[in-house]
Design a protein around this motif. Structure first.
Motif, PDB file in Angstrom:
ATOM      1  N   SER A  29       0.767  -1.190   0.012  1.00 50.60           N
ATOM      2  CA  SER A  29       0.055   0.059   0.086  1.00 50.60           C
ATOM      3  C   SER A  29       0.840   1.118  -0.154  1.00 50.60           C
ATOM      4  CB  SER A  29      -0.877  -0.102   1.187  1.00 50.60           C
ATOM      5  OG  SER A  29      -1.720   1.187   1.363  1.00 50.60           O
ATOM      6  N   GLY A  30       1.677   1.255   0.879  1.00 49.20           N
ATOM      7  CA  GLY A  30       2.731   2.399   0.937  1.00 49.20           C
ATOM      8  C   GLY A  30       3.681   2.578  -0.323  1.00 49.20           C
ATOM      9  N   ALA A  31       3.963   1.529  -0.840  1.00 48.07           N
ATOM     10  CA  ALA A  31       4.910   1.544  -1.913  1.00 48.07           C
ATOM     11  C   ALA A  31       3.986   1.967  -3.065  1.00 48.07           C
ATOM     12  CB  ALA A  31       5.570   0.257  -2.333  1.00 48.07           C
ATOM     13  N   ALA A  32       2.784   1.629  -3.206  1.00 45.97           N
ATOM     14  CA  ALA A  32       2.029   2.012  -4.415  1.00 45.97           C
ATOM     15  C   ALA A  32       1.584   3.424  -4.276  1.00 45.97           C
ATOM     16  CB  ALA A  32       0.712   1.253  -4.752  1.00 45.97           C
ATOM     17  N   ALA A  33       1.160   4.011  -3.043  1.00 42.07           N
ATOM     18  CA  ALA A  33       0.947   5.231  -2.943  1.00 42.07           C
ATOM     19  C   ALA A  33       2.212   6.090  -3.280  1.00 42.07           C
ATOM     20  CB  ALA A  33       0.426   5.764  -1.468  1.00 42.07           C
TER      21      ALA A  33
END
Length: 143
Positions: A29-33
């Protein structure tokens, strides 16, 4: 003109316990964002976690023996915070960024798992060589 290299995070998801799957969801989630290309490769017990049967199970999530005393506290805290489950985080990340979810073809054969047994958010069934090609040039984690 210099082409900017895309940031890439690839995760080999080997474990199927909630204490390992939650970090997979959070990192994805953090990487995609943050604009990363994210590749998830589910193998062995991680592969079991992306089966429809596992995701639809009414059983409480399994936790690693080393952390089992923290399991009930962790799950209660997540419910209080209304924190999404790991697979919900992965699905949300797929809506936000470039996230691909792969199932290991060899492990599927080993466990007798068919494509139709897998969750809808799985993009493809691939072998190790295909995953390594996609992971090349980025950071790879083993969880």
């Amino acid at each position: 003109m210099v082409e900017e290299k895309k940031k890439k995070l690839s995760i080999i998801v080997f474990s199927g316990t909630i204490d390992k799957l939650m970090p997979v969801g959070i990192l994805t989630s953090g990487a995609a964002a943050s604009g990363y290309e994210v590749n998830l490769f589910f193998t062995f017990w991680g592969l079991q976690a992306i089966t429809k049967r596992s995701l639809n199970s009414q059983q409480p999530p399994r936790i690693d023996k080393n952390y089992e005393q923290m399991g009930p506290v962790m799950m209660q805290k997540m419910q209080e915070m209304k924190f999404p489950m790991w697979h919900q985080l992965v699905q949300q990340a797929k809506e936000v960024g470039e996230v691909k979810v792969f199932a290991c073809s060899t492990t599927m054969e080993f466990f007798g798992i068919k494509r139709e047994d897998l969750a809808e958010f799985v993009d493809d069934v691939v072998g190790v060589a295909t995953f390594l090609d996609r992971a090349e040039g980025g950071t790879t984690l083993f969880i």
